[in-house]
Write a protein that holds these residues in place. Structure first.
Motif, short mmCIF file in Angstrom:
data_model
loop_
_atom_site.label_atom_id
_atom_site.label_comp_id
_atom_site.label_asym_id
_atom_site.label_seq_id
_atom_site.Cartn_x
_atom_site.Cartn_y
_atom_site.Cartn_z
N ARG A 108 0.84 -1.12 -0.05
CA ARG A 108 -0.14 0.06 0.10
C ARG A 108 0.86 1.19 -0.01
O ARG A 108 1.95 1.34 0.61
N THR A 109 0.38 2.45 -0.70
CA THR A 109 1.07 3.49 -0.88
C THR A 109 0.58 4.66 -0.31
O THR A 109 1.17 5.90 -0.17
N LYS A 110 -0.66 4.55 0.31
CA LYS A 110 -1.55 5.61 1.04
C LYS A 110 -2.15 5.21 2.21
O LYS A 110 -2.63 3.92 2.08
N ALA A 111 -2.34 5.91 3.15
CA ALA A 111 -3.27 5.75 4.20
C ALA A 111 -4.54 6.85 4.25
O ALA A 111 -4.23 8.10 3.91
N LYS A 112 -5.82 6.41 4.57
CA LYS A 112 -6.78 7.36 4.91
C LYS A 112 -7.63 6.97 6.03
O LYS A 112 -7.35 6.00 6.53
N ALA A 113 -8.28 8.03 6.54
CA ALA A 113 -9.15 8.15 7.57
C ALA A 113 -9.97 9.38 7.39
O ALA A 113 -9.82 10.19 6.81
N VAL A 114 -11.07 9.30 8.31
CA VAL A 114 -12.05 10.52 8.41
C VAL A 114 -12.42 10.68 9.85
O VAL A 114 -12.18 9.53 10.55
N THR A 115 -12.85 11.92 10.15
CA THR A 115 -13.23 12.14 11.30
C THR A 115 -14.25 13.38 11.33
O THR A 115 -14.54 13.93 10.18
N SER A 116 -14.95 13.37 12.29
CA SER A 116 -15.98 14.87 12.24
C SER A 116 -15.02 16.00 12.39
O SER A 116 -14.07 16.04 12.98
#
Length: 154
Positions: A108-116
């Motif tokens: 994998r070459t990128k990481a993602k996440a989300v939050t409020s």
């Protein structure tokens, strides 16, 4: 378990970590968030998720993450928690670094996440560990559920 430095031991998560995590996460966050930690994540993504525990087996931190089945370049961090007494010790950064190692090893070459957008502590942490932060995305998770998106090259 703690290592030679007295820090918590970090290990791969197991499906049976679900109950101890949901038992504490609402208290750690100070509000009801356990609904966001579905059993399916630890049943199906425990091999890419991590748990930090003390020498008496008490969980003091975790990262629930997975390798995106839809985007072969992406690793996704779904949920992270650190016990209040273990905050500001570097534990969250260590858990993220270990997750990044797992993701890189899987190509994998990128990481993602989300939050409020209201979760300013999460936004500050993600910026500190090298994520870029989007402007709030209106209705990202449905009507009235705006989110900021985090992205980091690995």
């Amino acid at each position: 378990m703690t290592g030679p430095t007295g820090k918590p031991t970090v290990r791969a998560a197991r499906p049976n970590d679900f109950e101890p995590i949901i038992a504490v996460v609402d208290d750690w966050w100070g509000r009801p968030v356990s609904v966001n930690v579905s059993r399916l994540f630890l049943d199906h993504f425990h091999d890419t998720s991590l748990v930090a525990e003390t020498d008496d087996g008490r969980i003091v931190g975790f990262v629930i993450g997975f390798l995106s089945p839809a985007d072969p370049d992406c690793a996704y961090i779904h949920f992270t928690g650190v016990a209040p007494e273990a905050r500001r010790t570097g534990l969250a950064r260590d858990l993220y670094d270990r997750f990044f190692t797992v993701a890189r090893a899987a190509g994998r070459t990128k990481a993602k996440a989300v939050t409020s957008p209201l979760n300013t502590r999460s936004i500050a942490f993600h910026e500190a560990v090298g994520f870029t932060v989007s402007d709030p995305v209106p209705d990202y998770d449905g009507p009235g559920l705006d989110r900021v998106v985090f992205r980091r090259d690995l």
